[in-house]
Write an enzyme that holds these catalytic residues in place. Structure first.
Site, PDB file in Angstrom:
ATOM      1  N   HIS A  84       0.838  -1.197   0.000  1.00 56.56           N
ATOM      2  CA  HIS A  84       0.000   0.000   0.000  1.00 56.56           C
ATOM      3  C   HIS A  84       0.868   1.240   0.000  1.00 56.56           C
ATOM      4  O   HIS A  84       1.797   1.351   0.794  1.00 56.56           O
ATOM      5  CB  HIS A  84      -0.899   0.007   1.243  1.00 56.56           C
ATOM      6  CG  HIS A  84      -1.789   1.205   1.309  1.00 56.56           C
ATOM      7  ND1 HIS A  84      -3.021   1.249   0.683  1.00 56.56           N
ATOM      8  CD2 HIS A  84      -1.637   2.405   1.901  1.00 56.56           C
ATOM      9  CE1 HIS A  84      -3.580   2.421   0.898  1.00 56.56           C
ATOM     10  NE2 HIS A  84      -2.759   3.155   1.634  1.00 56.56           N
ATOM     11  N   ASP A 163     -14.836   3.273   7.027  1.00 61.82           N
ATOM     12  CA  ASP A 163     -13.789   4.160   6.515  1.00 61.82           C
ATOM     13  C   ASP A 163     -14.331   5.063   5.414  1.00 61.82           C
ATOM     14  O   ASP A 163     -13.987   6.239   5.341  1.00 61.82           O
ATOM     15  CB  ASP A 163     -12.584   3.359   6.011  1.00 61.82           C
ATOM     16  CG  ASP A 163     -11.513   4.303   5.468  1.00 61.82           C
ATOM     17  OD1 ASP A 163     -11.040   5.152   6.245  1.00 61.82           O
ATOM     18  OD2 ASP A 163     -11.200   4.233   4.273  1.00 61.82           O
ATOM     19  N   ARG A 170     -13.992  13.372   7.301  1.00 62.82           N
ATOM     20  CA  ARG A 170     -12.709  14.001   7.654  1.00 62.82           C
ATOM     21  C   ARG A 170     -12.276  15.001   6.589  1.00 62.82           C
ATOM     22  O   ARG A 170     -11.718  16.048   6.889  1.00 62.82           O
ATOM     23  CB  ARG A 170     -11.633  12.920   7.829  1.00 62.82           C
ATOM     24  CG  ARG A 170     -11.810  12.107   9.101  1.00 62.82           C
ATOM     25  CD  ARG A 170     -10.956  10.864   9.062  1.00 62.82           C
ATOM     26  NE  ARG A 170      -9.552  11.163   8.870  1.00 62.82           N
ATOM     27  CZ  ARG A 170      -8.692  10.366   8.231  1.00 62.82           C
ATOM     28  NH1 ARG A 170      -9.098   9.220   7.724  1.00 62.82           N
ATOM     29  NH2 ARG A 170      -7.439  10.711   8.111  1.00 62.82           N
ATOM     30  N   SER A 185      -7.483   4.295   9.236  1.00 62.53           N
ATOM     31  CA  SER A 185      -8.137   4.299   7.930  1.00 62.53           C
ATOM     32  C   SER A 185      -7.417   3.336   6.975  1.00 62.53           C
ATOM     33  O   SER A 185      -8.029   2.464   6.350  1.00 62.53           O
ATOM     34  CB  SER A 185      -8.120   5.728   7.375  1.00 62.53           C
ATOM     35  OG  SER A 185      -8.396   5.755   6.001  1.00 62.53           O
ATOM     36  N   LYS A 189      -8.476  -1.074   6.079  1.00 65.48           N
ATOM     37  CA  LYS A 189      -8.684  -1.581   4.710  1.00 65.48           C
ATOM     38  C   LYS A 189      -7.733  -2.730   4.406  1.00 65.48           C
ATOM     39  O   LYS A 189      -8.116  -3.735   3.812  1.00 65.48           O
ATOM     40  CB  LYS A 189      -8.470  -0.454   3.684  1.00 65.48           C
ATOM     41  CG  LYS A 189      -9.630   0.526   3.642  1.00 65.48           C
ATOM     42  CD  LYS A 189      -9.394   1.630   2.626  1.00 65.48           C
ATOM     43  CE  LYS A 189      -8.346   2.603   3.075  1.00 65.48           C
ATOM     44  NZ  LYS A 189      -8.629   4.007   2.952  1.00 65.48           N
TER      45      LYS A 189
HETATM   46  N1  URA Z   1      -5.204   7.178   2.757  1.00 62.37           N
HETATM   47  C1  URA Z   1      -6.246   6.574   3.398  1.00 62.37           C
HETATM   48  O1  URA Z   1      -6.736   5.554   2.954  1.00 62.37           O
HETATM   49  N2  URA Z   1      -6.690   7.131   4.535  1.00 62.37           N
HETATM   50  C2  URA Z   1      -6.180   8.257   5.072  1.00 62.37           C
HETATM   51  O2  URA Z   1      -6.632   8.699   6.113  1.00 62.37           O
HETATM   52  C3  URA Z   1      -5.102   8.882   4.396  1.00 62.37           C
HETATM   53  C4  URA Z   1      -4.630   8.302   3.239  1.00 62.37           C
END
Ligand code: URA
Length: 443
Positions: A84, A163, A170, A185, A189
């Site tokens: 990621h 999320d 946010r 967050s 995932k």
């Molecule tokens: N990427 C994400 O998936 N979440 C965040 O809060 C910041 C970057």
């Protein structure tokens, strides 16, 4: 509902640690609509100022991960490794490192995202390959991984709904840049997506969420702890995003550069970085030491096996492999425009977010959530931070279907570049490695 949301907000406002039950109830109540946005916003702002303990962050992450589907990849044999990136400009690394890892015998069953703001997304880039499907259902996804060892698709509809809702909130309540909130967050995932091992590429600099190396390391340490606590082997590399990565920005332009790099003809910065990322994916999957894994990754490029892996995946997901083997066949933008250096000197810095926005202005990204993107629009950079240029030299070439877009994109691009009379030192590409064994700074 067991708790009063008012009491939870007040507790965090006053610096008290929330209980596991309070956190789980908040996530459940927010996802099912019982808790309104205004109360969720107030809690997010309280978290922003007061922070969270390790235990609270883990509870928040796991409650978010469990708010939707938890993907079970155990039906696929072998070790599954995910990767990621926290997001950047010109960051086409997944298109290169996933095939390298798969060519070295590791399974990659990966869900990726679309472009967000000034940053590009792997799903959009893959969809620039004619016919390529990112919407495979679960059976098709598993079949492609079993057959080829690699599949990259878009996020399934019901992955971490908490999320999705919280991130949108946010975004409009100035609560994005909080380590507990970013870490939960991202890791919710990754944990829900089911891989055994997770490599995090935490970007730092003017094109990244985290602008300083220290903040990036703090975020990486938090995410590595979360992954390990959830039973996933997790490691993070802190990499530079103070300058766009490689030369190409834009969807099919980045696929073209990824293919070049898989053929061993990529730019030096990108090639160096992808070798480290791929090697760390292999190391997480117990393929050897970092040195041995680096050698394996290099071999997978030299012997063409990584390139063939990309082509196999493209074919298996309905894409045209013809354009992969001959990238001249990719559709080209109707018009191009040369951005010339307005003065002589050294490029002292590039505001990478600004370069990303210039590319979005040409049509490579979305101006609003659902606006269409132009797959062949974007920028090819000819001179980067540290390079010497003379007035009139080519700095970059812009690509778009509408010539009317060039003037404002050129202005944005030029305003992102600062010149200096004296030579300028380039930033390192890798700053640190964070693993369960601790943090190793490289500079
Ligand atoms: N990427 C994400 O998936 N979440 C965040 O809060 C910041 C970057």
């Amino acid at each position: 509902m067991l708790m009063r949301m008012y009491d939870v907000i007040a507790a965090k406002r006053d610096g008290r640690e929330l209980t596991t039950e309070e956190i789980y109830d908040f996530i459940k109540g927010y996802v099912n609509g019982e808790i309104p946005d205004y109360q969720a916003s107030a809690l997010l702002m309280a978290i922003f100022f007061r922070g969270m303990s390790e235990r609270e962050i883990l509870d928040l992450t796991m409650s978010m991960a469990k708010s939707g589907d938890m993907v079970d990849l155990s039906a696929i044999e072998g070790i599954k490794v995910d990767k990621h990136s926290t997001g950047g400009v010109g960051d086409k690394t997944t298109l290169i490192v996933a095939p390298i890892a798969a060519a070295c015998g590791v399974k990659v069953a990966k869900m990726s995202g679309r472009g967000l703001g000034h940053t590009g997304g792997t799903v959009d880039k893959l969809e620039s390959i004619p016919g390529f499907r990112t919407d495979l259902n679960r059976e098709e996804f598993f079949d492609v991984v079993r057959k080829t060892g690699i599949s990259v698709i878009g996020q399934s509809g019901n992955l971490t709904p908490a999320d999705k809702k919280l991130y949108a909130l946010r975004d409009v309540t100035a609560t994005v840049e909080s380590i507990p909130l970013i870490a939960s967050s991202i890791m919710s995932k990754k944990i829900a997506a089911g891989s055994d091992c997770i490599l995090l590429d935490v970007k730092t600099g003017s094109g990244a969420f985290m602008k300083t190396v220290d903040d990036s390391i703090a975020l990486a340490e938090e995410m590595v702890k979360l992954g390990e606590n959830a039973g996933r082997r997790t490691c993070a590399l802190i990499t530079d995003m103070d300058v766009p990565l490689g030369k190409n920005i834009g969807n099919n332009l980045e696929v073209i550069e990824a293919v070049k790099t898989l053929k061993g003809e990529g730019p030096e910065d990108l090639t160096h970085e992808i070798l480290y990322l791929a090697a760390n994916m292999l190391e997480l999957a117990d393929k050897g030491s970092e040195e041995e894994c680096l050698a394996m990754a290099r071999r997978a490029i030299d012997d063409g096996s990584a390139m063939n892996k990309l082509a196999e995946m493209v074919g298996a997901q309905g894409g045209d492999t013809g354009v992969i083997f001959d990238t001249d066949k990719f559709e080209k933008a109707k018009h191009s425009y040369v951005v010339k250096a307005p003065q002589s000197g050294y490029i002292a810095s590039m505001d990478t977010e600004g370069c990303g926005i210039a590319s979005v202005m040409l049509g490579a990204g979305r101006e609003t959530l659902n606006s269409p993107i132009n797959m062949s629009a974007g920028i090819i950079i000819e001179a980067k931070t540290g390079d010497r240029v003379e007035a009139g030299d080519t700095l970059a070439v812009l690509y778009a279907d509408d010539e009317g877009l060039f003037a404002s994109a050129e202005k944005k691009y030029l305003s992102s570049i600062r010149f200096a009379a004296e030579p300028v030192k380039r930033n390192p590409l890798l700053y640190a490695k964070v693993s369960a064994n601790g943090t190793k700074r490289m500079v």
